[in-house]
Scaffold this active site. Structure first.
Site, PDB file in Angstrom:
ATOM      1  N   GLY A  23       0.781  -1.242   0.000  1.00 39.16           N
ATOM      2  CA  GLY A  23       0.000   0.000   0.000  1.00 39.16           C
ATOM      3  C   GLY A  23       0.808   1.284   0.000  1.00 39.16           C
ATOM      4  N   SER A  24       2.058   1.253  -0.501  1.00 41.47           N
ATOM      5  CA  SER A  24       2.825   2.509  -0.455  1.00 41.47           C
ATOM      6  C   SER A  24       2.273   3.537  -1.456  1.00 41.47           C
ATOM      7  CB  SER A  24       4.315   2.252  -0.699  1.00 41.47           C
ATOM      8  OG  SER A  24       4.570   1.894  -2.034  1.00 41.47           O
ATOM      9  N   ASN A  25       1.809   3.086  -2.613  1.00 40.77           N
ATOM     10  CA  ASN A  25       1.205   4.048  -3.555  1.00 40.77           C
ATOM     11  C   ASN A  25      -0.077   4.626  -2.989  1.00 40.77           C
ATOM     12  OD1 ASN A  25       2.600   4.444  -6.280  1.00 40.77           O
ATOM     13  ND2 ASN A  25       2.809   2.234  -5.948  1.00 40.77           N
ATOM     14  N   MET A  98      -3.358  -6.817  -7.255  1.00 48.13           N
ATOM     15  CA  MET A  98      -2.697  -7.866  -8.005  1.00 48.13           C
ATOM     16  C   MET A  98      -3.652  -8.951  -8.505  1.00 48.13           C
ATOM     17  SD  MET A  98       0.167  -6.448  -8.033  1.00 48.13           S
ATOM     18  CE  MET A  98       1.436  -7.563  -8.612  1.00 48.13           C
ATOM     19  N   ILE A 100      -6.179 -10.122 -11.803  1.00 47.39           N
ATOM     20  CA  ILE A 100      -6.526  -9.834 -13.201  1.00 47.39           C
ATOM     21  C   ILE A 100      -8.032  -9.640 -13.276  1.00 47.39           C
ATOM     22  CG2 ILE A 100      -6.569 -10.787 -15.537  1.00 47.39           C
ATOM     23  CD1 ILE A 100      -3.978 -12.294 -14.810  1.00 47.39           C
ATOM     24  N   HIS A 117       1.925   0.646 -13.018  1.00 45.40           N
ATOM     25  CA  HIS A 117       2.681  -0.578 -13.299  1.00 45.40           C
ATOM     26  C   HIS A 117       4.172  -0.257 -13.273  1.00 45.40           C
ATOM     27  CE1 HIS A 117       3.344  -4.603 -14.794  1.00 45.40           C
ATOM     28  NE2 HIS A 117       4.242  -4.076 -15.613  1.00 45.40           N
ATOM     29  N   THR A 149      -7.631  -1.407 -19.612  1.00 46.11           N
ATOM     30  CA  THR A 149      -8.446  -2.048 -20.653  1.00 46.11           C
ATOM     31  C   THR A 149      -8.438  -3.549 -20.341  1.00 46.11           C
ATOM     32  OG1 THR A 149      -6.553  -2.400 -22.091  1.00 46.11           O
ATOM     33  CG2 THR A 149      -7.761  -0.321 -22.382  1.00 46.11           C
ATOM     34  N   GLU A 182       7.143   6.145  -8.958  1.00 44.49           N
ATOM     35  CA  GLU A 182       5.715   5.815  -8.884  1.00 44.49           C
ATOM     36  C   GLU A 182       5.023   6.776  -7.931  1.00 44.49           C
ATOM     37  OE1 GLU A 182       4.544   1.682  -8.326  1.00 44.49           O
ATOM     38  OE2 GLU A 182       6.477   0.989  -9.053  1.00 44.49           O
TER      39      GLU A 182
HETATM   40  C1  GAR Z   1       3.978  -1.228  -7.156  1.00 47.14           C
HETATM   41  O1  GAR Z   1       5.308  -1.269  -7.603  1.00 47.14           O
HETATM   42  C2  GAR Z   1       3.024  -1.259  -8.330  1.00 47.14           C
HETATM   43  O2  GAR Z   1       3.490  -0.559  -9.450  1.00 47.14           O
HETATM   44  C3  GAR Z   1       2.950  -2.741  -8.625  1.00 47.14           C
HETATM   45  O3  GAR Z   1       2.918  -3.354  -7.371  1.00 47.14           O
HETATM   46  C4  GAR Z   1       3.615  -2.523  -6.429  1.00 47.14           C
HETATM   47  C5  GAR Z   1       2.681  -2.264  -5.278  1.00 47.14           C
HETATM   48  O4  GAR Z   1       3.341  -1.553  -4.261  1.00 47.14           O
HETATM   49  N1  GAR Z   1       1.811  -3.067  -9.408  1.00 47.14           N
HETATM   50  C6  GAR Z   1       1.789  -4.019 -10.338  1.00 47.14           C
HETATM   51  O5  GAR Z   1       2.743  -4.752 -10.565  1.00 47.14           O
HETATM   52  C7  GAR Z   1       0.478  -4.144 -11.093  1.00 47.14           C
HETATM   53  N2  GAR Z   1       0.685  -4.859 -12.316  1.00 47.14           N
HETATM   54  P1  GAR Z   1       2.497  -0.778  -3.172  1.00 47.14           P
HETATM   55  O6  GAR Z   1       1.467  -1.779  -2.632  1.00 47.14           O
HETATM   56  O7  GAR Z   1       3.521  -0.425  -2.147  1.00 47.14           O
HETATM   57  O8  GAR Z   1       1.871   0.394  -3.818  1.00 47.14           O
END
Ligand code: GAR
Length: 224
Positions: A23-25, A98, A100, A117, A149, A182
């Site tokens: 969950g950092s984003n 994560m 699909i 991504h 998409t 990101e």
């Molecule tokens: C992030 O690097 C994000 O870009 C990636 O998972 C990580 C989640 O980190 N997402 C994917 O690979 C989606 N295809 P976070 O939970 O710390 O945000």
């Protein structure tokens, strides 16, 4: 980003964030204090993940729709959409989500579903992007925010950040460098959307009417 439960400001966009783990984003979106955005809920596809604790510490409504509780993708996506729609979001933000998604789900959120991504799409969709980039010896790697998409990790691109790949990089050091970017580009993309600067056109193209274009090249390794 503001995240009070109710707001009298009708121009504010309601945002639901979907996570599956760290969950950092999501955290940077919560802490960005973005104008015009109200985080209505954070929904996780897994119980007991760190991202849920972070959201709760920020006073955000959280929900779990566990993929494990559903026999197939269709029923999981239907339950997920029913939960998301309780919050009537203008924007659904995948932040390390994560799973699909089915084409029905994606169609339901057409033009209001975005993802981040960890690669410069369309290269390196899927998993293990940093390992694969290092194995291929690419010199420039990065991250992408795009509209979703039905094609996994494809879709109209909103913003990308590129980073150099260094000689002594490991997957972990490269991931760290990409993740920093990101955390810069996702709040920007959400802010554009919620401020009305960004939309997905009927022809599938991204319309962005606020764009600085510095135009400088990123060359790695650098010129001497
Ligand atoms: C992030 O690097 C994000 O870009 C990636 O998972 C990580 C989640 O980190 N997402 C994917 O690979 C989606 N295809 P976070 O939970 O710390 O945000």
């Amino acid at each position: 980003m503001k995240h009070r439960p109710e707001s009298g400001n009708t121009t504010e966009k309601s945002v639901v964030i979907l996570i599956s783990g760290r969950g950092s984003n999501m955290q940077v979106l919560l802490e960005a204090e973005l104008p015009c955005c109200r985080i209505a809920a954070v929904i996780s596809s897994k119980a007991d993940v760190p991202g849920l604790d972070i959201a709760m510490q920020h006073g955000i409504t959280t929900q779990v729709v566990a993929h494990r509780d559903h026999p197939d993708r269709e029923s999981f996506d239907a339950a997920l959409a029913a939960t998301i729609d309780l919050y009537q979001p203008d924007l659904v933000v995948l932040a390390g989500f994560m799973r699909i998604l089915t084409s029905n789900f994606v169609a339901h959120y057409q033009g209001r579903l975005i993802n981040i991504h960890p690669s410069l799409l369309p290269s390196y969709g899927g998993l293990d992007t940093h390992e694969r980039a290092l194995r291929d010896g690419v010199k420039i790697h990065g991250c992408t925010v795009h509209f979703v998409t039905p094609d996994l990790d494809h879709g109209p691109i909103i913003i990308q950040a590129a980073v150099p790949v260094l000689m002594d990089d490991t997957p972990a050091t490269l991931e760290e460098r990409v993740l920093r970017e990101e955390h810069r580009i996702y709040p920007q993309a959400v802010r554009w959307f919620c401020s009305g600067y960004l939309s997905l056109e009927a022809n599938g193209r991204v319309l962005l009417n606020r764009m600085k274009q510095p135009g400088a090249a990123l060359i790695a390794p650098g010129l001497e």
